[in-house]
Design a protein around this motif. Structure first.
Motif, short mmCIF file in Angstrom:
data_model
loop_
_atom_site.label_atom_id
_atom_site.label_comp_id
_atom_site.label_asym_id
_atom_site.label_seq_id
_atom_site.Cartn_x
_atom_site.Cartn_y
_atom_site.Cartn_z
N GLU A 11 0.84 -1.19 0.00
CA GLU A 11 0.00 0.00 0.00
C GLU A 11 0.88 1.25 0.00
O GLU A 11 1.85 1.33 0.74
N VAL A 12 0.51 2.18 -0.84
CA VAL A 12 1.15 3.50 -0.84
C VAL A 12 0.03 4.51 -0.64
O VAL A 12 -0.93 4.52 -1.40
N SER A 13 0.17 5.33 0.40
CA SER A 13 -0.89 6.28 0.71
C SER A 13 -0.30 7.53 1.36
O SER A 13 0.80 7.49 1.91
N LEU A 125 7.11 -4.48 6.84
CA LEU A 125 7.73 -3.21 7.14
C LEU A 125 6.85 -2.07 6.67
O LEU A 125 6.01 -2.24 5.80
N LYS A 126 7.05 -0.92 7.30
CA LYS A 126 6.32 0.29 6.93
C LYS A 126 7.34 1.42 6.85
O LYS A 126 8.15 1.60 7.75
N LEU A 127 7.29 2.16 5.75
CA LEU A 127 8.17 3.29 5.54
C LEU A 127 7.32 4.54 5.41
O LEU A 127 6.40 4.58 4.59
N ILE A 128 7.62 5.53 6.22
CA ILE A 128 6.99 6.84 6.06
C ILE A 128 8.07 7.72 5.47
O ILE A 128 9.10 7.97 6.11
N SER A 137 4.42 10.33 2.61
CA SER A 137 3.60 9.21 2.17
C SER A 137 4.06 7.96 2.90
O SER A 137 5.21 7.87 3.34
N MET A 138 3.15 7.02 3.03
CA MET A 138 3.47 5.77 3.69
C MET A 138 3.51 4.65 2.66
O MET A 138 2.65 4.57 1.78
N ALA A 155 9.25 3.55 -2.46
CA ALA A 155 9.82 4.57 -1.57
C ALA A 155 10.86 5.41 -2.31
O ALA A 155 10.89 6.64 -2.16
N LYS A 156 11.69 4.77 -3.12
CA LYS A 156 12.74 5.50 -3.87
C LYS A 156 12.16 6.55 -4.79
O LYS A 156 12.77 7.60 -5.00
N LYS A 157 10.99 6.28 -5.34
CA LYS A 157 10.37 7.26 -6.25
C LYS A 157 10.11 8.59 -5.57
O LYS A 157 10.15 9.64 -6.19
N PHE A 158 9.86 8.56 -4.26
CA PHE A 158 9.58 9.80 -3.52
C PHE A 158 10.82 10.66 -3.33
O PHE A 158 10.72 11.85 -3.08
#
Length: 162
Positions: A11-13, A125-128, A137-138, A155-158
């Motif tokens: 999930e990306v939110s 895992l969860k990355l903020i 984004s999470m 995550a890298k795209k952010f």
């Protein structure tokens, strides 16, 4: 039912948690160097004060690999959740924008080299992640280790996004 025997979750939110909020509410021990920290390990598994078993090993690994990391809790209040089973519970990480690509590479190495994860092992895992504009984004992932790259790539795209 075993820990992660649920369906894979990717999930990306958007997230409301920002570095400013974390800095404002930071434990006193973190205040003197919080602006220098690239990664904060946050409480996990729906708690406000507990960390996954092994969080200190993860902290040491990241710091030893030149990623300035700290745990978001006062030392005397640190406690671990002892989740048993074969699942790998890495936890929740807040990543400042500049460290995202480096973190993703180092955490992938940690999963495969240090934890010796096998392709069918289950991981959570969860990355903020902080964007260039300070919003967050999470990226949440629960599934097989062989699929964790999709969460790390998201995550890298952010790190390049405005």
């Amino acid at each position: 039912m075993d820990g992660l025997e649920l369906k894979e979750r990717f999930e990306v939110s958007p997230s409301d948690l920002t570095f400013e909020v974390l800095a404002k509410n930071a434990p006193e021990e973190l205040l003197h160097n919080i602006n220098d920290i690239g990664v904060l390990i946050l409480p996990s598994h729906g708690t406000d004060d507990s960390f996954y078993n092994g969080s200190l090993d993860t902290l040491d690994y990241l710091n030893n690999n030149k990623i300035k990391t700290d745990i978001y809790v006062r030392d005397e209040e640190y406690k671990e959740l002892g989740l048993h089973g074969a699942d790998i519970w890495l936890g929740t990480f807040f990543l400042k924008n500049f460290v995202i690509p480096i973190f993703c590479g180092v955490i992938a190495s940690y999963i495969h080299e240090k934890l010796k994860a096998k392709k069918d092992d289950k991981i959570s895992l969860k990355l903020i992640v902080e964007k260039n504009d300070g919003t967050t984004s999470m990226v949440a992932f629960d599934g097989k280790v062989e699929e964790v790259e999709k969460a790390l790539n998201a995550a890298k795209k952010f790190s390049n996004e405005n």
